[in-house]
Design a protein around this motif. Structure first.
Motif, PDB file in Angstrom:
ATOM      1  N   PHE B 275       0.856  -1.265  -0.108  1.00  0.00           N
ATOM      2  CA  PHE B 275      -0.029   0.146  -0.204  1.00  0.00           C
ATOM      3  C   PHE B 275       0.735   1.212  -0.027  1.00  0.00           C
ATOM      4  CE2 PHE B 275       0.641  -1.497   4.272  1.00  0.00           C
ATOM      5  CZ  PHE B 275       0.904  -0.355   4.759  1.00  0.00           C
ATOM      6  N   CYS B 276       2.200   1.063   0.044  1.00  0.00           N
ATOM      7  CA  CYS B 276       2.876   2.333  -0.053  1.00  0.00           C
ATOM      8  C   CYS B 276       2.983   3.385  -1.263  1.00  0.00           C
ATOM      9  CB  CYS B 276       4.422   2.020   0.074  1.00  0.00           C
ATOM     10  SG  CYS B 276       4.978   1.320   1.612  1.00  0.00           S
ATOM     11  N   ILE B 277       2.687   4.493  -0.722  1.00  0.00           N
ATOM     12  CA  ILE B 277       2.383   5.716  -1.857  1.00  0.00           C
ATOM     13  C   ILE B 277       3.208   6.554  -1.580  1.00  0.00           C
ATOM     14  CG2 ILE B 277      -0.174   5.106  -2.449  1.00  0.00           C
ATOM     15  CD1 ILE B 277      -0.522   7.488  -0.273  1.00  0.00           C
ATOM     16  N   ILE B 279       3.553  10.868  -1.815  1.00  0.00           N
ATOM     17  CA  ILE B 279       2.627  12.112  -2.156  1.00  0.00           C
ATOM     18  C   ILE B 279       3.563  12.996  -2.897  1.00  0.00           C
ATOM     19  CG2 ILE B 279       1.352  13.960  -0.942  1.00  0.00           C
ATOM     20  CD1 ILE B 279       0.366  11.151  -0.250  1.00  0.00           C
ATOM     21  N   ARG B 292      -1.587  18.158  -6.047  1.00  0.00           N
ATOM     22  CA  ARG B 292      -1.182  17.082  -4.912  1.00  0.00           C
ATOM     23  C   ARG B 292      -1.437  15.690  -5.526  1.00  0.00           C
ATOM     24  NH1 ARG B 292      -1.363  17.362   1.214  1.00  0.00           N
ATOM     25  NH2 ARG B 292       0.135  18.800   0.710  1.00  0.00           N
ATOM     26  N   HIS B 304      12.093   6.267  -0.090  1.00  0.00           N
ATOM     27  CA  HIS B 304      11.102   5.546   0.478  1.00  0.00           C
ATOM     28  C   HIS B 304      11.577   6.052   2.003  1.00  0.00           C
ATOM     29  CE1 HIS B 304       8.776   2.738   2.720  1.00  0.00           C
ATOM     30  NE2 HIS B 304       7.816   3.012   1.629  1.00  0.00           N
TER      31      HIS B 304
ATOM     32  N   MET C  18      -6.110  14.132   3.787  1.00  0.00           N
ATOM     33  CA  MET C  18      -5.029  14.597   3.009  1.00  0.00           C
ATOM     34  C   MET C  18      -5.121  16.005   2.472  1.00  0.00           C
ATOM     35  SD  MET C  18      -3.023  12.392   3.170  1.00  0.00           S
ATOM     36  CE  MET C  18      -1.883  13.075   1.624  1.00  0.00           C
ATOM     37  N   LYS C 251       5.118  11.189   4.866  1.00  0.00           N
ATOM     38  CA  LYS C 251       4.789  11.791   3.604  1.00  0.00           C
ATOM     39  C   LYS C 251       3.346  12.088   3.987  1.00  0.00           C
ATOM     40  CE  LYS C 251       7.872  11.715   0.529  1.00  0.00           C
ATOM     41  NZ  LYS C 251       8.205  13.171  -0.445  1.00  0.00           N
ATOM     42  N   CYS C 252       2.286  11.283   4.685  1.00  0.00           N
ATOM     43  CA  CYS C 252       1.021  11.526   4.558  1.00  0.00           C
ATOM     44  C   CYS C 252       0.803  11.804   6.211  1.00  0.00           C
ATOM     45  CB  CYS C 252       0.244  10.111   4.301  1.00  0.00           C
ATOM     46  SG  CYS C 252       0.588   8.796   5.634  1.00  0.00           S
ATOM     47  N   LEU C 256      -0.741   5.926   6.056  1.00  0.00           N
ATOM     48  CA  LEU C 256      -1.089   5.349   5.210  1.00  0.00           C
ATOM     49  C   LEU C 256      -0.083   5.236   4.086  1.00  0.00           C
ATOM     50  CD1 LEU C 256      -4.649   7.213   4.835  1.00  0.00           C
ATOM     51  CD2 LEU C 256      -4.056   4.871   5.663  1.00  0.00           C
ATOM     52  N   CYS C 257       0.846   6.027   4.059  1.00  0.00           N
ATOM     53  CA  CYS C 257       1.787   6.063   2.856  1.00  0.00           C
ATOM     54  C   CYS C 257       2.786   4.860   2.992  1.00  0.00           C
ATOM     55  CB  CYS C 257       2.519   7.305   2.620  1.00  0.00           C
ATOM     56  SG  CYS C 257       3.652   7.886   3.898  1.00  0.00           S
ATOM     57  N   GLY C 258       3.327   4.542   4.128  1.00  0.00           N
ATOM     58  CA  GLY C 258       4.014   3.376   4.714  1.00  0.00           C
ATOM     59  C   GLY C 258       5.532   3.973   5.057  1.00  0.00           C
ATOM     60  N   HIS C 259       5.904   5.200   4.486  1.00  0.00           N
ATOM     61  CA  HIS C 259       7.294   5.659   4.363  1.00  0.00           C
ATOM     62  C   HIS C 259       7.963   5.727   5.912  1.00  0.00           C
ATOM     63  CE1 HIS C 259       7.429   7.650   0.120  1.00  0.00           C
ATOM     64  NE2 HIS C 259       6.430   7.000   0.224  1.00  0.00           N
TER      65      HIS C 259
END
Lengths: 155, 378, 288, 429, 259
Positions: B275-277, B279, B292, B304, C18, C251-252, C256-259
């Motif tokens: 699910f990594c995204i 932005i 965005r 990452h 967001m 990032k989020c 949710l973004c996983g970073h």
């Protein structure tokens, strides 16, 4: 001199040292007072003493042309400072300056050195303590080298 | 109620869905590859095609048979539709000293997914958990996820890299579908066994041209799936998996796999649960507009794990370890479930055929060996 | 582990987490050569910005991008949202070039907070390094507003040089209070600096607090926190009584973004404030 | 008047790096040189040892302005060497993408590089301030050419979809259809362009050129054919080197091509037009006539009109191909290498581009020879300059300088096609 | 002038095909907008007019192949506040760096009848071998949208979004089916930097690496796998040796398979 003996005996640096050694060390010591901004020692001078700071605060610093004095570390009540008398060529590498009225016990390094050469047991005990002190200083210096507050980071 | 639908009447399912205003997304062929795309007709399905899969290798094979669903999963995942690879979230315009947000108002279709496999249903459930059930919801996912009608297809032929049995996610779809289909070709012909899982499914079932299933058909379907279970291409021993991987953070196996790993990110982008995204905040030439964008990202990139000054995971070893350990171990701590559904995509679509099941096994065995050595020394 | 915020209320514009809300810069103050503080006021919607000490916001500069910045204002005065930022990257540099009256996007408050309530009855030791003072300042405000609930309050703060020290006037004020112990040290004493020189961990050894009955909160670069935690443990503080604030690629900001993963943790939502005992094992792992 | 010289150190609005030097002594032009200081890049050398299939991608990199020309000439040469001919729909589609390059390159040259000269602007951006709609039309026209290349080739510069034997992937009919409306617009815009450029002020200047171009029995020359001239050459492409040669000339250190035993010649739009007027489409012929062109054109400054006519033709031709083309069964013909020599000549927007390769039985290139249009035109450019300056010594220095630059730009020289060009020591007298 | 000063842009060419700077002129929809925001101060391909430096941004195309250019690039650097190299020639030496694997004297003799006239360096080298480069834009040619991204980012003062990860990332997002896995077509995508939009795989062709090596490329593993796909050693050498032949990891990998 009784108070001198008492201070030294209770100081953590000398903790566990035999009485006869403490007696000897006491014999090398004297009470000293430094006024604000008075130097305990200067870079390049012969290193003859080390100090138990009884009260006050001193700064170890060096002077950089165009930049002025740069403080490297502070020592305050309860700290021990100075080991250049232990290591040839027995010269101070930095300046030490009192930043407030500072009372200390100064121990005669030359006298101690001679005794330590003679009495290896005392020599070992003191060296052990200085080694620990140096290790602490080294760690602190390393931390400073890390520049831990992240001055050079970028996004 | 379980229905039997003659293969010739499959179109009635399509027609019913279309009349209910569903856009149908299903498997189809494009450029001699299997993809998930909009389809309208049973002829759009990859009739008579099957696949061969192995580490780093996929071949679509024309079998000449008449089955509609004789392939297993391909490279595409439903994530493409639920959590698209690239999505503009909103635009901004400068206004005076400030700005205003222009929302991305997009009509989102009612969609029917045809041919969703059991492992894929589980993958959707996992993404639901992450994107909808945590402290914060992904608003866009929620919009896309609404009004999805799922037509599952039970697997009677596992692929070469499948290991859903190990992960407890297949081959039979047991929940999370509106309709579930088992395609059967036997002495009595070519037909589908259809069961409903929801009210919406039942409603559709009433409209299609089926008849009630007899016991024989139900038993045939059961038997086929039992056989499928025994023909799994791969196996992953999940026993104590979380602790195993946590314990082996410093395993030398990571170095071994890093020699092969391209850190290209393919495994993460074909994974139906990853699910990594990223932005991305973008400004235009007209410095008065900005937007965005959300994009699929991968833990295999240096960016990452970037924080001021550099990346946390610079070595390929660390990035592979992060992916595998996350998928199979820390995912459990995070969401109470494994991040792997055993679909085998990461094995098939790894350009150099790195096999997650093999890596886990290697770590397991290296640990065993370590112990044996220690025992002997004692 | 510090509590996870089960906080589903709107942190963004129109309930979308967001989308940033617009805040106007009311005051801009330069703290040090590369650090500045901003006071922000919402352009519309509720005037108050409730947050807990240690939480952060995602701050968006129009067209340039978004970064996580901890809140450095007073949690007992939620009508004023304050951020202190060091200009190190494009976004923070762009923030630095903004003037009063311009607006920023804000999403938040996000993440876990310092255990100010759990610490009641205890001595509280705050160890700050560099810009790490900013996320701890709300703690100071909170403690002072509830001074009677705590034992000794000790602030140990290290900066590179005297001119890098944040909030100098405020620190002077705190230093002059009898019910606070404030010790500041710098790596390099320049100019007329009369204070301590040496890293902040040096201060831990002699700081006056009861190690059996204390809560320590440490904030600064990771390596500084590691050594501070070691120093605190040498003083006998239990790992469970030490808290740190982590930094990872966010990032989020909402998990949710996983970073920002660090092992099983999402720093943005399971942190940034962690109990040291919970992350001790993974703290020193390389490339985790 | 004592000696004077016109010197342009760095020629603008041409592709690549070149300068220009004209030395005048009294009323006589002593010397006119087109200086090329584009660094050598050695394509023919490093092509040796590469596979025959790699030639299109590698030679495309000779020139970012006309990569299709390079890819096509090399494909033709390789196919000839392997004894294969690509025909039918694949050939049509090749001609289609080539039309894209013509539209783009001519659009670029007419609007952005050449027209500013006639209207007295330093560049198109300055021109856009006074003629915004015209410049926008030019940009859009150019973009449609690019879009056609993107559709067929993947991208406009160094397309990736062209290979020996055809394409990697052929777009479907629906995708091609999407180009119809834009191309119709482009055809109208080209017509407008012809009208617009025909209103420019042209110096009264003509020369008796030997025009050389690719020649096809029924088609306006783009992608295939033999070689013909208005002075009697009519040969197959494999005879190219029998009739043309490259040599050093004393006053320049760059390689220049000439017709053996005769001298300079001209390739490019004016040559193609003058040799093939009858093969233009109806609409193009009419537009040319309306613009005041006869069936041949000998005024190099009027090349801008010819280019506009060719742009119109390319749009028209692209539309014709899309309307009539059947889609091929396979995107390419599988080609097995065989030992041999192959030649290929196609018409880059700025002139004939000739390739010759020798390959071994494994398809490894043993020898390569590339003669780009600018190399062929270089003598002609210098002769134009000599004659033009001689006749216009009354012009002010600045005006004459600009006109000389313009005279070079008449050729749309693509200096980056540098595989044959040498660095020149500039005479600073 | 009352208006804010527009930044000045210069475009410089070294050994190259002109394609990358043409990308700027190929921004048909944006060109006039760019010209509105930026003064195009020195761009010979597009304009006769030259405005003196210093320049806020210089775009540098091409590689260094002659002693003259090796000096000229320093002048360009001095005149430029920000120097952005564009394209494989400028960032890796380009296709002409194929000479770096042979003796350039042989090359001169092959191409030119009078080799004594040729002044050239032995190697074609990227700009960053000579001067400090602020930013690199990869590609043969560059992607014009990436160029616009750099310009847009520069105008607002943000970091351009030019990801250094693999082509696969773009390819998968696009929904392309992997040509290597599904067709057995050798593809440099997994070791090549994204930016082209995964063009070649979109056209059923393996990536040929025109954006150069990605971050941390594992070329060796890819080469080993290609051997399993029956790619010969000679072909492997050629595979890694084209438009970015002199980029470190590609160079080493091509040499590893050279006989």
């Amino acid at each position: 001199m009784e108070s001198l003996a008492k201070v030294l005996k209770e100081h953590p640096f000398l903790e566990g040292l035999e009485q006869r050694h403490i007696d000897f060390i006491t014999g090398c010591g004297s009470n000293v007072v430094f006024k604000k901004d008075e130097f305990l020692f200067r870079e390049g001078d012969e290193a003859n003493h080390f100090y138990f700071i009884r009260h006050g605060k001193i700064i170890i610093e060096t002077y950089i042309p165009q930049k002025g004095p740069i403080a490297i570390q502070t020592r305050e009540t309860g700290d021990v400072t100075g080991w250049s008398w232990l290591i040839p060529p027995y010269r101070w590498h930095f300046d030490a300056r009192a930043v407030e009225l500072t009372r200390a016990i100064a121990l005669d390094g030359k006298c101690l050195r001679g005794k330590m050469d003679e009495d290896h047991e005392l020599g070992y005990e003191l060296m052990r303590r200085f080694a620990r002190l140096m290790a602490q200083r080294l760690e602190a210096t390393r931390m400073q080298l890390f520049d831990v507050y992240g001055g050079n980071t970028k996004e | 109620m379980i229905l039997v639908l003659e293969s010739g009447n499959l179109q009635s399912l399509f027609d019913t869905l279309i009349s209910e205003k569903y856009q149908i997304i299903g498997p189809t062929l494009d450029n001699s590859a299997l993809i998930y795309d909009e389809i309208t007709n049973v002829d759009d399905l990859p009739v008579g095609y099957t696949d061969e899969q192995d580490g780093g290798r996929y071949r679509l094979v024309k079998s000449g048979g008449k089955k509609y669903f004789d392939y297993v999963v391909g490279q595409h995942t439903w994530k493409r539709y639920l959590y698209p690879p690239e999505k503009k979230l909103f635009e901004l315009k400068r206004k005076g000293d400030g700005f205003e947000i222009v929302e991305n108002k997009q009509e989102i279709h009612k969609r029917a997914f045809i041919g969703v496999r059991a492992c894929e249903i589980e993958a959707i459930r996992i993404q639901d958990e992450i994107l909808l059930e945590g402290p914060y919801k992904d608003a866009d996912y929620e919009r896309c996820r609404q009004n999805i009608f799922i037509v599952a297809v039970n697997c009677v032929r596992p692929g070469g890299t499948c290991f859903c049995v190990s992960m407890g996610t297949g081959p039979r779809a047991t929940k999370g579908f509106d309709l579930a289909i088992t395609e059967i070709v036997d002495n009595s012909g070519h037909y589908f066994l259809i069961e409903s899982g929801t009210k919406a499914g039942e409603k559709i079932m009433k409209e299609i041209k089926g008849k009630e299933a007899d016991q024989n058909a139900i038993e045939t379907a059961d038997r086929l799936m039992k056989e499928a279970e025994n023909k799994m291409g791969r196996r992953l021993d999940t026993d104590d998996i979380k602790e195993l991987l946590y314990r082996n953070f410093e395993s030398s196996r990571w170095e071994v796999v890093a020699q092969r790993c391209l850190n290209c990110g393919n495994c993460t982008l074909v994974c139906p649960t990853c699910f990594c995204i990223n932005i991305e905040d973008i400004s235009g030439l007209e410095v008065n507009s900005a937007k965005r964008v959300r994009k699929w990202d991968s833990c295999f990139t240096l960016d990452h794990s970037y924080i001021y000054g550099g990346s946390v995971r610079t070595s390929a070893k660390a990035r592979y370890r992060q992916w595998l350990t996350h998928k199979l171990a820390s995912w459990i701590d995070q969401f109470g479930m494994s991040g792997c559904v055993g679909c085998g995509r990461c094995i098939t679509w790894c350009p150099v055929g790195i096999d997650i099941t093999e890596e886990v096994q290697a770590i397991r065995e290296s640990e065993g060996k370590g112990k044996i050595m220690a025992d002997k020394e004692e | 582990m510090a509590e996870i915020q089960k906080n589903k209320k709107a942190i963004g514009f129109k309930d979308d987490p967001m989308m940033p809300r617009q805040f106007m810069i009311q005051r801009f103050r330069r703290d040090t050569v590369d650090t500045f503080s901003m006071e922000l006021k919402p352009v519309s919607g509720p005037k108050k910005f409730d947050f807990k000490p240690g939480q952060f916001n995602m701050i968006y500069v129009f067209g340039v991008g978004e970064v996580p910045i901890s809140i450095s204002g007073d949690p007992t005065r939620p009508e004023k949202l304050v951020h202190t930022t060091r200009a190190v990257g494009n976004v923070t540099k762009a923030m630095d070039s903004l003037k009063s009256g311009r607006t920023l996007g804000v999403r938040g408050p996000l993440g876990t907070s310092w255990p100010v309530e759990e610490a009641e009855g205890n001595d509280v030791v705050l160890v700050a390094g560099g810009i790490g003072m900013a996320p701890l300042r709300p703690v100071m405000y909170y403690l002072l507003a509830h001074r009677e609930n705590y034992g000794k309050i000790v602030l140990l703060y290290g900066a590179r040089t005297p001119s890098d020290i944040l909030y100098q006037k405020e620190l002077e004020k705190w230093r002059s209070r009898l019910d606070l112990e404030v010790h500041i040290t710098v790596d390099r004493g320049t100019g007329s600096w009369r204070g301590n020189v040496g890293v902040v961990t040096n201060l831990i050894g002699r700081a006056p607090f009861d190690h059996l009955n204390c809560t320590a909160m440490v904030c600064g670069p990771e390596i500084m926190m590691r050594f501070s935690a070691l120093g605190l443990q040498k003083r006998g503080v239990e790992p469970a009584d030490i808290y740190v604030s982590m930094e990872r690629n966010m990032k989020c900001g909402i998990g949710l973004c996983g970073h920002c993963q660090m092992g099983p943790l999402f720093v943005c939502k399971d942190g940034p404030v962690f109990r040291y005992s919970d992350i001790k094992e993974i703290f020193t792992r390389r490339e985790y | 008047m004592k000696g004077k010289s016109i010197k342009v150190d760095y020629l603008a609005r041409v592709e690549g790096e070149g300068g220009l030097q004209v030395k005048i002594r009294g009323d006589e032009v002593k010397e006119a040189k087109l200086n090329i200081f584009e660094p050598p890049r050695f394509f023919e050398a490093f092509l040796r040892g590469r596979k025959f299939t790699e030639a299109p991608d590698i030679t495309a990199r000779i020139c970012g302005i006309c990569p299709i020309a390079y890819m096509m000439s090399s494909c033709h040469a390789m196919e000839m060497a392997c004894g294969v001919k690509v025909e039918g729909p694949l050939r049509d589609l090749r001609r289609l993408i080539y039309c894209g390059e013509w539209i783009e390159s001519h659009g670029l040259h007419i609007y952005m590089l050449h027209a500013p000269d006639f209207l007295g602007y330093e560049d198109a951006i300055g021109m856009a301030k006074d003629y915004p709609d015209v410049v926008k039309r030019g940009l859009k026209l150019k973009k449609i050419g690019n879009d056609l290349m993107i559709l067929m080739g993947g991208r406009e510069i160094h397309p990736i979809n062209i290979r020996v034997g055809g394409f990697y992937k052929v777009p479907n009919k629906k995708e091609l259809q999407k180009m119809v409306e834009p191309l119709k617009w482009a055809r109208d815009a080209s017509l407008e362009t012809v009208k617009w450029v025909s209103t420019f002020d042209f110096p009264d200047f003509e020369r008796d050129y030997e025009f050389v171009s690719v020649s096809h029995e029924s088609e306006y020359p783009i992608d295939e054919g033999g070689i013909a001239s208005n002075k009697g050459i009519d040969i197959g492409v494999e005879q190219f080197l029998d009739y043309f040669e490259e040599h050093h000339v004393k006053h320049s250190t760059s390689l220049q091509a000439s017709v053996k035993g005769r001298g300079s010649y001209m390739t490019g739009p004016m040559a193609r037009y003058s040799l093939n007027f009858n093969k233009l489409s109806k609409i193009s012929k009419e537009a040319a006539k309306e613009a005041g062109l006869s069936k041949t054109c000998n005024n190099p400054f009027k090349s801008i009109i010819v280019r506009a006519v060719e742009t119109l033709y390319a749009c028209d031709e692209a539309l014709r191909i899309i309307a009539s083309c059947e889609m091929p069964d396979q995107p390419y013909i599988e080609i097995e290498p065989q030992e041999g020599v192959g030649h290929g000549a196609t018409e880059a927007p700025r002139g004939t581009l000739y390739h010759r390769y020798q390959i071994d039985k494994n398809g490894i290139i043993k020898d390569a020879r590339i003669i780009p249009p600018t190399s062929q035109n270089q003598s002609s450019v210098e002769e134009d300059l000599t004659e033009f300056v001689s006749k216009n010594l009354n012009l002010s220095h600045d005006e004459l300088t600009w006109k000389c630059e313009q005279a070079v730009r008449n050729y749309d020289p693509c200096i980056s096609c540098s595989c044959h060009f040498l660095k020149l020591t500039i005479d600073r007298e | 002038m009352a208006r804010e000063r527009k930044p000045k842009l210069a475009v410089w060419k070294f050994a190259s095909c002109d394609g990358c700077q043409l990308s700027l002129l190929d921004c048909e929809d944006e060109l006039l907008a760019v010209a509105d925001k930026i003064t195009i101060a020195n761009f010979p391909e597009a304009s006769r007019a030259v405005i003196k430096g210093p320049y806020d941004v210089s775009l540098v195309e091409g590689s260094i192949t002659t002693p003259h250019d090796a000096e000229r690039i320093h002048k360009v650097r001095r005149a430029s506040k920000v120097l952005v190299t564009i394209g494989a020639c400028a960032t890796a030496g380009g296709i002409q760096a194929l000479r770096n694997f042979s003796d350039v004297k042989d090359f001169v003799a092959i191409v030119y009848p009078s080799p004594e006239y040729i002044v050239t360096l032995n190697k074609s080298t990227p700009i960053s071998d000579h001067v400090f480069v602020d930013y690199e834009l990869r590609g043969c040619p560059i992607n014009k949208y990436q160029l616009l991204e750099v310009v847009s980012a520069f105008l607002i003062g943000r970091k351009p979004i030019i990801p250094p990860y693999s082509v696969c990332m773009e390819c998968k997002r696009k929904g392309n089916i992997c040509v290597m896995v599904a067709h057995g077509t050798p593809c440099l995508g997994p070791v090549t930097q994204a930016g082209c939009g995964a063009l070649c795989p979109s056209y059923n062709r393996g990536c040929y690496g025109c954006f150069g090596p990605k971050e941390t490329p594992n070329t060796n593993s890819l080469a080993e796998w290609c051997k399993k796909l029956n790619v010969s050693r000679d072909d492997l050498t050629r595979f890694f040796r084209n438009f970015n032949a002199y980029a470190d990891s590609f160079r080493k990998e091509s040499e590893a398979h050279e006989r």
